[in-house]
Write a protein that holds these residues in place. Structure first.
Motif, PDB file in Angstrom:
ATOM      1  N   VAL A  99       8.398   7.048  -5.311  1.00 13.70           N
ATOM      2  CA  VAL A  99       8.677   7.285  -3.397  1.00 13.70           C
ATOM      3  C   VAL A  99      10.100   8.254  -3.610  1.00 13.70           C
ATOM      4  O   VAL A  99      11.231   8.405  -3.922  1.00 13.70           O
ATOM      5  CB  VAL A  99       9.460   5.724  -3.108  1.00 13.70           C
ATOM      6  CG1 VAL A  99       8.364   4.864  -3.504  1.00 13.70           C
ATOM      7  CG2 VAL A  99      10.563   5.610  -4.517  1.00 13.70           C
ATOM      8  N   SER A 100      10.547   8.458  -2.401  1.00 15.53           N
ATOM      9  CA  SER A 100      11.044   9.176  -2.130  1.00 15.53           C
ATOM     10  C   SER A 100      13.293   8.623  -1.976  1.00 15.53           C
ATOM     11  O   SER A 100      13.826   9.304  -2.278  1.00 15.53           O
ATOM     12  CB  SER A 100      11.146  10.109  -0.881  1.00 15.53           C
ATOM     13  OG  SER A 100      11.122   9.589   0.087  1.00 15.53           O
ATOM     14  N   GLY A 101      13.055   8.149  -2.381  1.00 15.78           N
ATOM     15  CA  GLY A 101      13.951   6.715  -1.343  1.00 15.78           C
ATOM     16  C   GLY A 101      13.408   5.628  -1.181  1.00 15.78           C
ATOM     17  O   GLY A 101      13.108   5.096  -0.589  1.00 15.78           O
ATOM     18  N   ILE A 102      14.792   4.524  -1.752  1.00 13.15           N
ATOM     19  CA  ILE A 102      14.965   3.113  -1.106  1.00 13.15           C
ATOM     20  C   ILE A 102      15.850   2.392   0.319  1.00 13.15           C
ATOM     21  O   ILE A 102      17.085   3.537  -0.490  1.00 13.15           O
ATOM     22  CB  ILE A 102      15.283   2.138  -2.176  1.00 13.15           C
ATOM     23  CG1 ILE A 102      14.089   1.824  -3.221  1.00 13.15           C
ATOM     24  CG2 ILE A 102      15.203   0.561  -1.761  1.00 13.15           C
ATOM     25  CD1 ILE A 102      14.142   2.263  -4.771  1.00 13.15           C
ATOM     26  N   ASP A 103      15.943   2.491   1.334  1.00 10.82           N
ATOM     27  CA  ASP A 103      17.402   1.959   1.640  1.00 10.82           C
ATOM     28  C   ASP A 103      16.445   0.032   1.902  1.00 10.82           C
ATOM     29  O   ASP A 103      15.282  -0.631   1.929  1.00 10.82           O
ATOM     30  CB  ASP A 103      16.365   1.863   3.261  1.00 10.82           C
ATOM     31  CG  ASP A 103      17.009   2.890   3.726  1.00 10.82           C
ATOM     32  OD1 ASP A 103      17.470   3.900   3.501  1.00 10.82           O
ATOM     33  OD2 ASP A 103      16.495   3.654   5.091  1.00 10.82           O
ATOM     34  N   ASN A 132       1.202  -1.184  -0.354  1.00 10.10           N
ATOM     35  CA  ASN A 132      -0.082  -0.129  -0.128  1.00 10.10           C
ATOM     36  C   ASN A 132       0.720   1.089   0.388  1.00 10.10           C
ATOM     37  O   ASN A 132       0.286   2.222   0.658  1.00 10.10           O
ATOM     38  CB  ASN A 132      -0.720   0.200   1.200  1.00 10.10           C
ATOM     39  CG  ASN A 132      -2.263   0.670   1.139  1.00 10.10           C
ATOM     40  OD1 ASN A 132      -2.044   1.585  -0.744  1.00 10.10           O
ATOM     41  ND2 ASN A 132      -2.664   1.377   1.908  1.00 10.10           N
ATOM     42  N   VAL A 133       1.799   1.363  -0.717  1.00  7.53           N
ATOM     43  CA  VAL A 133       2.954   2.277  -1.385  1.00  7.53           C
ATOM     44  C   VAL A 133       1.954   3.732  -1.299  1.00  7.53           C
ATOM     45  O   VAL A 133       1.090   4.005  -2.642  1.00  7.53           O
ATOM     46  CB  VAL A 133       3.886   2.333  -1.795  1.00  7.53           C
ATOM     47  CG1 VAL A 133       4.769   3.207  -2.570  1.00  7.53           C
ATOM     48  CG2 VAL A 133       4.919   1.276  -1.527  1.00  7.53           C
ATOM     49  N   GLN A 134       2.023   4.600  -0.481  1.00  7.66           N
ATOM     50  CA  GLN A 134       1.100   6.064  -1.336  1.00  7.66           C
ATOM     51  C   GLN A 134       1.870   6.879  -1.520  1.00  7.66           C
ATOM     52  O   GLN A 134       3.150   7.437  -1.940  1.00  7.66           O
ATOM     53  CB  GLN A 134       0.920   7.015  -0.133  1.00  7.66           C
ATOM     54  CG  GLN A 134       0.145   5.843   0.877  1.00  7.66           C
ATOM     55  CD  GLN A 134      -1.394   5.568   0.166  1.00  7.66           C
ATOM     56  OE1 GLN A 134      -1.930   6.234  -0.529  1.00  7.66           O
ATOM     57  NE2 GLN A 134      -1.646   4.292  -0.175  1.00  7.66           N
ATOM     58  N   PRO A 135       1.932   7.604  -3.406  1.00  7.59           N
ATOM     59  CA  PRO A 135       2.290   8.563  -4.011  1.00  7.59           C
ATOM     60  C   PRO A 135       2.618   9.333  -3.482  1.00  7.59           C
ATOM     61  O   PRO A 135       2.594  10.226  -2.495  1.00  7.59           O
ATOM     62  CB  PRO A 135       1.708   8.482  -5.364  1.00  7.59           C
ATOM     63  CG  PRO A 135       0.376   7.769  -5.377  1.00  7.59           C
ATOM     64  CD  PRO A 135       0.752   6.886  -4.047  1.00  7.59           C
TER      65      PRO A 135
END
Length: 96
Positions: free
Chosen positions: A61-65, A26-29
C-alpha cells in the motif's frame, strides 16, 4: 489511486482479525491508500497492529492514514507500520 477505509471494531485483539479486515476491504496491491478508522476502538493490541501492518505491507500500500483510536494504539500502529516502511499520518479527529 483509491482510498480504502478499514473500520476497526471496539476491540481489536487478535492478529487473525487484522487479516480478515484487510481481506474484507479488498485492498488491491500497489494501488490503494488506506484509512484506518479507529473512532470506535476502545482497545487494540500490539499483535493486532503488527499483523495489520504486515498484511498491508505485503500488498504494498502507498500509505496509511489513522483516524481515531486511543493515543497508545495510534502510537503502536504508527510504529508497526513504520517498521515495515509504510508511510503513516495520524489525522486529528477535528480534521476527519
Amino acid at each position: 489511486m483509491a482510498k480504502i477505509i478499514i473500520k476497526l471494531p471496539r476491540i481489536a485483539g487478535f492478529p487473525r482479525l487484522a487479516t480478515d479486515l484487510v481481506r474484507q476491504a479488498n485492498v488491491q496491491p500497489d494501488r490503494d491508500s488506506i484509512v484506518i478508522d479507529g473512532r470506535g476502538l476502545v482497545s487494540g493490541t500490539e499483535s493486532f497492529a503488527l499483523q495489520l501492518a504486515r498484511e498491508l505491507n505485503e500488498l504494498d500500500v502507498s500509505g496509511i492514514d489513522i483516524i481515531g483510536g486511543t493515543p497508545d494504539w495510534e502510537l503502536t500502529m504508527t510504529n508497526a507500520a513504520e517498521s515495515r516502511e509504510i508511510p503513516v499520518q495520524v489525522i486529528p479527529l477535528s480534521q476527519a
